[in-house]
Design an enzyme around this catalytic site. Structure first.
Site, short mmCIF file in Angstrom:
data_model
loop_
_atom_site.label_atom_id
_atom_site.label_comp_id
_atom_site.label_asym_id
_atom_site.label_seq_id
_atom_site.Cartn_x
_atom_site.Cartn_y
_atom_site.Cartn_z
N GLY A 178 0.85 -1.20 0.00
CA GLY A 178 0.00 0.00 0.00
C GLY A 178 0.88 1.23 0.00
N GLY B 239 1.51 3.66 -1.91
CA GLY B 239 1.03 4.96 -2.38
C GLY B 239 -0.03 5.57 -1.48
N MET C 3 -0.89 6.19 4.68
CA MET C 3 0.06 5.58 5.63
C MET C 3 1.28 5.03 4.91
SD MET C 3 -0.51 6.01 8.74
CE MET C 3 0.79 4.90 9.26
N THR D 285 -4.07 -2.27 9.15
CA THR D 285 -5.37 -2.20 8.45
C THR D 285 -6.52 -2.43 9.43
OG1 THR D 285 -4.24 -3.19 6.57
CG2 THR D 285 -6.65 -3.21 6.51
N SER E 47 -2.86 -4.26 15.23
CA SER E 47 -3.58 -3.36 16.13
C SER E 47 -4.36 -2.34 15.33
CB SER E 47 -2.61 -2.63 17.06
OG SER E 47 -3.34 -1.71 17.87
N MET F 289 -1.66 1.99 16.22
CA MET F 289 -0.26 1.68 16.54
C MET F 289 0.36 2.75 17.45
SD MET F 289 0.81 -1.06 14.90
CE MET F 289 -0.01 -2.22 13.82
N HIS G 270 -12.95 11.06 12.02
CA HIS G 270 -11.86 10.89 11.05
C HIS G 270 -12.15 11.68 9.78
CE1 HIS G 270 -10.82 7.37 13.55
NE2 HIS G 270 -9.62 7.47 13.03
N LYS H 40 -12.03 8.08 4.89
CA LYS H 40 -12.02 6.80 5.63
C LYS H 40 -13.19 5.92 5.17
CE LYS H 40 -11.40 4.75 10.20
NZ LYS H 40 -10.42 3.79 9.67
N THR I 232 -9.82 1.84 16.07
CA THR I 232 -9.48 2.36 17.41
C THR I 232 -10.71 2.37 18.31
OG1 THR I 232 -7.88 3.77 16.33
CG2 THR I 232 -8.39 4.27 18.62
N1 NDP Z 1 -3.60 0.85 12.99
C1 NDP Z 1 -3.28 2.15 12.84
O1 NDP Z 1 -2.55 2.76 13.65
C2 NDP Z 1 -3.79 2.86 11.63
C3 NDP Z 1 -4.58 2.20 10.75
N2 NDP Z 1 -4.97 2.78 9.59
C4 NDP Z 1 -5.69 1.92 8.67
O2 NDP Z 1 -4.82 1.63 7.59
C5 NDP Z 1 -5.58 1.43 6.40
C6 NDP Z 1 -5.05 2.33 5.29
O3 NDP Z 1 -5.26 3.68 5.64
P1 NDP Z 1 -4.82 4.85 4.65
O4 NDP Z 1 -3.35 4.79 4.40
O5 NDP Z 1 -5.41 6.08 5.19
O6 NDP Z 1 -5.62 4.42 3.34
P2 NDP Z 1 -5.26 4.71 1.79
O7 NDP Z 1 -6.50 4.42 1.02
O8 NDP Z 1 -4.60 6.03 1.65
O9 NDP Z 1 -4.15 3.60 1.45
C7 NDP Z 1 -4.42 2.25 1.21
C8 NDP Z 1 -3.41 1.77 0.22
O10 NDP Z 1 -3.52 0.35 0.09
C9 NDP Z 1 -3.40 0.06 -1.29
N3 NDP Z 1 -3.91 -1.26 -1.63
C10 NDP Z 1 -5.20 -1.67 -1.73
N4 NDP Z 1 -5.22 -2.98 -2.12
C11 NDP Z 1 -3.93 -3.37 -2.26
C12 NDP Z 1 -3.31 -4.56 -2.69
N5 NDP Z 1 -4.01 -5.66 -3.02
N6 NDP Z 1 -1.95 -4.60 -2.77
C13 NDP Z 1 -1.21 -3.52 -2.44
N7 NDP Z 1 -1.75 -2.35 -2.05
C14 NDP Z 1 -3.10 -2.29 -1.96
C15 NDP Z 1 -4.13 1.19 -1.98
O11 NDP Z 1 -3.78 1.25 -3.35
P3 NDP Z 1 -4.84 1.89 -4.42
O12 NDP Z 1 -5.16 3.24 -3.90
O13 NDP Z 1 -4.06 1.86 -5.68
O14 NDP Z 1 -6.03 0.96 -4.37
C16 NDP Z 1 -3.60 2.38 -1.18
O15 NDP Z 1 -2.35 2.78 -1.67
C17 NDP Z 1 -7.03 1.67 6.80
O16 NDP Z 1 -7.64 0.43 7.10
C18 NDP Z 1 -6.92 2.51 8.06
O17 NDP Z 1 -8.02 2.42 8.89
C19 NDP Z 1 -4.63 4.05 9.27
C20 NDP Z 1 -3.87 4.79 10.13
C21 NDP Z 1 -3.40 4.26 11.40
O1 LIG Z 2 -8.23 5.42 8.65
C1 LIG Z 2 -7.54 6.15 9.39
O2 LIG Z 2 -7.10 7.24 9.02
C2 LIG Z 2 -7.24 5.66 10.74
N1 LIG Z 2 -7.59 4.45 11.03
C3 LIG Z 2 -7.37 3.77 12.25
C4 LIG Z 2 -8.69 3.40 12.87
O3 LIG Z 2 -9.58 2.90 12.14
O4 LIG Z 2 -8.86 3.56 14.07
C5 LIG Z 2 -6.42 4.49 13.18
C6 LIG Z 2 -6.43 5.97 13.09
O5 LIG Z 2 -7.43 6.47 13.92
C7 LIG Z 2 -6.49 6.51 11.68
#
Ligand code: NDP
Ligand SMILES: O=C(O)C1=N[C@H](C(=O)O)C[C@H](O)C1
Length: 271
Positions: free
Chosen positions: A10, A12, A15, A101, A124, A127, A157, A161, A168
């Site tokens: 992921g 691009g 995160m 995720t 988690s 994180m 958020h 999202k 969380t």
């Molecule tokens: N646990 C934590 O602390 C946190 C968790 N999150 C979670 O992380 C996840 C991502 O958040 P965020 O970065 O904002 O979302 P984004 O949509 O910005 O990023 C998701 C990325 O995953 C890629 N992706 C989707 N399918 C695939 C695949 N099969 N192979 C490789 N890459 C893939 C997407 O590509 P494309 O756009 O080309 O489809 C995109 O680049 C969410 O579930 C969010 O809730 C976020 C922040 C903190």
């Molecule tokens: O999608 C987000 O941006 C985030 N996702 C996580 C969640 O679902 O709790 C963590 C954070 O709050 C950001």
């Protein structure tokens, strides 16, 4: 110790880009791969340039298997279906899998649990140090207060999202339920609309707000008769999640296959 070689899947995403920057800046880590889905317009782009840094000589690729074979860990903030597939590949390659995720189904969770028989997985819904500390506090407060205090969890958020409630919010709900000694599945209330009737004692309510560029706000409210306790966390930058995910990868290096959480990484189990 040698640098730990990490793949970001992921790459691009919001995160993914934050993680690539954090890995490049960490002297004990090396970026071993940057993966995007097949068909992404980012395939072939230099991973350093993708995040506004000098070229690294490492192209964004769609070949996760090849990247995992040359790495010690994968950092995964993508979508549930992709994370489940990456867990199987990471288990095959016997490498650490850090999963941030959110939005998994019970079936997805079972598949990730199965993969953790072959690889150390740290998973988690949040994180960051702050939220994991908050969750320990919520559990402690819920243990002290009885059903005379209504528990409500409010989260907000950004407008991109795709899952609700947030991972969380669910993690905090689980902490509250554990503290109170009840099941979240039986007591969680995720929707209210129309003539709902009065609130049931023991409910753990969730409210979801979406808008703008909010990184992540969470509030746990314990509402009693004539008084209210509120415990909250405001994420001001995604770097806090990246920092936690990279700490998790370092911690899991060399550990036995198992499904771990940030509570394990941060040593908060006995808090
Ligand atoms: N646990 C934590 O602390 C946190 C968790 N999150 C979670 O992380 C996840 C991502 O958040 P965020 O970065 O904002 O979302 P984004 O949509 O910005 O990023 C998701 C990325 O995953 C890629 N992706 C989707 N399918 C695939 C695949 N099969 N192979 C490789 N890459 C893939 C997407 O590509 P494309 O756009 O080309 O489809 C995109 O680049 C969410 O579930 C969010 O809730 C976020 C922040 C903190
Ligand atoms: O999608 C987000 O941006 C985030 N996702 C996580 C969640 O679902 O709790 C963590 C954070 O709050 C950001």
């Amino acid at each position: 110790m040698t640098q730990m070689r990490l793949v970001v899947v992921g790459a691009g995403g919001r995160m993914g880009r934050t993680l690539i920057r954090a890995i490049i800046e960490a002297p004990d880590l090396a970026l071993a791969g940057a993966i995007e889905p097949a068909g992404s317009e980012l395939i072939g782009r230099d991973a350093g340039e993708l995040v506004g840094l000098p070229a690294l000589g490492l192209a964004v690729s769609e070949d996760a298997l090849e990247a995992f074979a040359a790495a010690e860990g994968v950092i995964d903030f993508t979508v549930p279906a992709a994370s489940v597939a990456f867990a199987a590949l990471a288990a095959q390659a016997r490498i650490v899998h850090v999963i941030g995720t959110t939005g998994f189904s019970q079936e997805d969770e079972a598949k990730i649990e199965a993969a953790s028989r072959h690889a150390a997985i740290v998973k988690s819904g949040n994180m960051s140090l702050g939220v994991n500390l908050l969750s320990a506090l919520v559990k402690r407060v819920a243990r002290t207060l009885d059903e005379g205090f209504d528990i409500e969890i409010v989260e907000m958020h950004h407008n991109r999202k795709i899952d609700a409630p947030s991972g969380t919010a669910l993690l905090l709900g689980q902490a509250a339920a554990e503290g109170r000694g009840v099941s979240l599945a039986e007591n969680g209330v995720f929707e209210r609309h129309g003539h709902t009737g009065a609130r049931k004692a023991g409910d753990i309510g969730f409210a979801t707000l979406r808008g703008g560029t909010v990184v992540g706000d969470h509030n746990v409210i314990f509402a009693g008769t004539g008084e209210r306790i509120e415990l909250g966390h405001r994420a001001e930058s995604r770097e806090i999640f990246a920092r936690g995910a990279l700490a998790a990868a370092r911690w899991a290096r060399g550990r036995k296959p198992e499904l771990y959480s940030m509570v394990d990484v941060l040593g908060l189990a006995d808090f």
